[in-house]
Design an enzyme around this catalytic site. Structure first.
Site, PDB file in Angstrom:
ATOM      1  N   LYS A  19       9.598  -1.176   7.690  1.00 53.02           N
ATOM      2  CA  LYS A  19       8.799   0.016   7.983  1.00 53.02           C
ATOM      3  C   LYS A  19       9.436   1.242   7.324  1.00 53.02           C
ATOM      4  CE  LYS A  19       7.014  -1.082  12.594  1.00 53.02           C
ATOM      5  NZ  LYS A  19       5.610  -1.146  12.171  1.00 53.02           N
ATOM      6  N   ARG A  73       2.020 -10.447  16.901  1.00 51.49           N
ATOM      7  CA  ARG A  73       1.022 -11.514  17.078  1.00 51.49           C
ATOM      8  C   ARG A  73       1.663 -12.890  16.944  1.00 51.49           C
ATOM      9  NH1 ARG A  73      -2.615  -9.338  12.211  1.00 51.49           N
ATOM     10  NH2 ARG A  73      -1.692  -7.408  13.034  1.00 51.49           N
TER      11      ARG A  73
HETATM   12  N1  BES Z   1       4.684  -2.615  16.404  1.00 51.43           N
HETATM   13  C1  BES Z   1       3.797  -2.501  15.307  1.00 51.43           C
HETATM   14  C2  BES Z   1       2.514  -1.787  15.671  1.00 51.43           C
HETATM   15  C3  BES Z   1       2.597  -0.327  15.915  1.00 51.43           C
HETATM   16  C4  BES Z   1       2.878   0.545  14.876  1.00 51.43           C
HETATM   17  C5  BES Z   1       2.309   0.179  17.151  1.00 51.43           C
HETATM   18  C6  BES Z   1       2.911   1.897  15.104  1.00 51.43           C
HETATM   19  C7  BES Z   1       2.341   1.511  17.375  1.00 51.43           C
HETATM   20  C8  BES Z   1       2.644   2.367  16.341  1.00 51.43           C
HETATM   21  C9  BES Z   1       3.398  -3.866  14.795  1.00 51.43           C
HETATM   22  O1  BES Z   1       4.386  -4.833  14.875  1.00 51.43           O
HETATM   23  C10 BES Z   1       3.061  -3.683  13.353  1.00 51.43           C
HETATM   24  O2  BES Z   1       3.926  -3.308  12.619  1.00 51.43           O
HETATM   25  N2  BES Z   1       1.802  -3.941  12.982  1.00 51.43           N
HETATM   26  C11 BES Z   1       1.379  -3.781  11.647  1.00 51.43           C
HETATM   27  C12 BES Z   1       0.498  -4.950  11.289  1.00 51.43           C
HETATM   28  C13 BES Z   1       0.187  -5.060   9.816  1.00 51.43           C
HETATM   29  C14 BES Z   1       1.439  -5.367   9.015  1.00 51.43           C
HETATM   30  C15 BES Z   1      -0.840  -6.147   9.626  1.00 51.43           C
HETATM   31  C16 BES Z   1       0.623  -2.473  11.520  1.00 51.43           C
HETATM   32  O3  BES Z   1      -0.115  -2.104  12.451  1.00 51.43           O
HETATM   33  O4  BES Z   1       0.785  -1.810  10.519  1.00 51.43           O
HETATM   34 MN    MN Z   2       5.709  -4.808  13.259  1.00 53.19          MN
END
Ligand code: BES
Ligand code: MN
Ligand code: ZN
Length: 460
Positions: A240, A314
């Site tokens: 990230k 997921r």
């Molecule tokens: N924990 C994150 C989701 C999230 C991000 C919640 C920011 C709240 C604020 C999750 O694990 C994630 O990174 N999801 C990705 C999925 C994508 C790579 C398909 C996302 O939402 O960008």
């Molecule tokens: Mn994530």
């Protein structure tokens, strides 16, 4: 936990008068002359959220005026009295007249008394409320305690809230209610067939685990709760950016809220057989981290290609849901901070929920509204299911394109639920970015109160 309520009988209490733009003039005119003059001198207009303490002749606080939205106003924040604990000087207070919703105002007062005091003392506000007549204060206290638990777990930084500490918190709760507790840790996850939980968690020096506890009469209907317990989400190798990583200590918000919900269910002794499952991992970066394009065979047998290691929530939920599904629960509920897309669609305060059970959907929406724990239904849209296709495996964890990210995540999870009689998935945020009445900045209890009330109605 610090209680926001004064339980001593007949304790002297300072009256709080709720006023609106329409009612203020009459309230002011009925005040004793010096108090009326004091309000005028302060140019007080009883605007929503504004607070004025009125002096008595001896200089003590005689009463408090607190502004609310007009009855007829387009939007009324029923939690507005939740800012009172932060505005009032220490003391004991009572509601002198009715706010818009007395029960929610009382709950708001308790929720607004929360302070995260783990690393700094003297954060507690010693502002107490005499419980208003007719309010089920035991139920309010239960909900406030649950919210505190969820908030404390989320607010605690990852160095003190790794998979092991999260498991300890769950065990502590389980023991308090004599629930049977087990935890599968590290390589045992591989031996007992939880490949996805292991894959996500293996790069951390803090071993991944699956928390599992059972409570209640086995002859009661089975309700299983599953919570995403990612104790920190770096994104893994698909790292990230720093801004996105900054609040990722909250990525165990689903687990925290599942524990909050379990607390309420057990404390209220609902007639259910409760099972709580929490895959607890840290999505870390190391030489042995799982990679984009890796393929794993999940517990259910479906093969999953990794499109992005940041879609880890997921993955861990998939194995936990598959396990839950094996015993065909009457109701299977999972909560998790799964997608940024849910926030893009609905913002931080309105988590989307998903179910194909129409009766359940209506009940969730109704209780969410009634508890001021807002939730909004989004569809498990079948035409998007093919977006999960992979060229080499049964499915991909991160569809390219990025459209409808919260929906495609829900559709991914749906592939792992077959036998449960009814399934509810909530993509929560678990965090309040800027403080609002009853909702201090930081970790937040979301969906747990609405679902608790739904369960109380069904199994109370
Ligand atoms: N924990 C994150 C989701 C999230 C991000 C919640 C920011 C709240 C604020 C999750 O694990 C994630 O990174 N999801 C990705 C999925 C994508 C790579 C398909 C996302 O939402 O960008
Ligand atoms: Mn994530
Ligand atoms: Zn995550």
């Amino acid at each position: 936990m610090h209680s926001a309520f004064e339980t001593a009988p007949a304790a002297p209490a300072i009256p709080i008068i709720f006023a609106t733009k329409t009612t203020w003039d009459a309230i002011r005119d009925a005040l004793p002359a010096p108090a009326r003059q004091f309000a005028l001198a302060n140019d007080f207009a009883a605007k929503p959220g504004k607070c004025l303490t009125l002096p008595a002749a001896d200089g003590q606080i005689a009463q408090v005026i607190f502004g609310l939205e007009d009855e007829a106003s387009k939007s009324r924040d029923l939690f507005r009295p939740g800012s009172l604990p932060g505005l009032l000087p220490p003391g004991t207070y009572r509601f002198a007249n009715a706010p818009h919703d007395t029960r929610l105002a009382t709950l708001a007062f308790a929720l607004g008394s929360y302070r995260f005091g783990r690393y700094r003392t003297a954060e507690t506000s010693d502002v107490r409320l005499v419980p208003p007549d007719g309010v089920d204060i035991a139920d309010i206290t239960r909900m406030a305690e649950a919210a505190s638990l969820a908030r404390d777990l989320i607010n605690t930084p990852s160095n003190d809230m790794g998979p092991e500490e999260l498991a300890q918190a769950a065990q502590h709760l389980a023991e308090r209610f004599d629930a049977g507790f087990t935890c599968i840790t590290g390589d045992d996850l591989t031996r007992q067939n939880f490949p996805l939980i292991h894959a996500v968690g293996m790069a951390s020096t803090r071993a991944p685990r699956l928390i599992d506890f059972n409570w209640g009469d086995p002859s009661h209907p089975k309700v299983t709760l599953v919570g995403k317990g990612v104790c920190f989400d770096t994104g893994g190798l698909d790292l990230k950016p720093s801004g996105g990583m900054l609040i990722m200590k909250k990525d165990m918000g689903g687990a925290a809220n599942v524990l909050a919900l379990a607390l309420m269910v057990m404390d209220a002794r609902l007639k259910v057989r409760l099972r709580v499952l929490i895959p607890a991992v840290e999505n870390a970066v190391a030489g042995n981290a799982f990679r984009p394009l890796d393929v794993f065979t999940s517990r259910k047998g479906l093969t999953v290609e990794i499109g992005n290691t940041d879609a880890e929530g997921r993955l861990v939920l998939a194995d936990a849901l598959a396990l839950a599904d094996e015993e065909k629960p009457d109701l299977l509920i999972d909560l998790g901070t799964l997608t940024g897309a849910a926030r893009v669609a609905l913002g931080p305060d309105l988590p989307p929920f998903y179910t194909n059970d129409e009766t359940l959907a209506l009940q969730v929406a109704a209780h969410a509204k009634q508890e001021n724990d807002p939730l909004w239904r989004l569809p498990l849209w079948p035409p998007y299911d093919s977006w999960l296709d992979s060229k080499v495996a049964n499915l991909n964890n991160a569809p390219s394109g990025g459209f409808a990210g919260s929906i495609t995540c829900a559709l991914f999870l749906q592939r792992f639920v077959e036998a449960a009689k009814s399934w509810l998935h909530v993509d929560i945020y678990g965090w309040t970015p800027t403080a609002k009445p009853a909702r201090p900045e930081g970790g937040e209890c979301q969906a747990a109160r609405a679902i608790y009330k739904l369960l109380s109605e069904r199994y109370g």
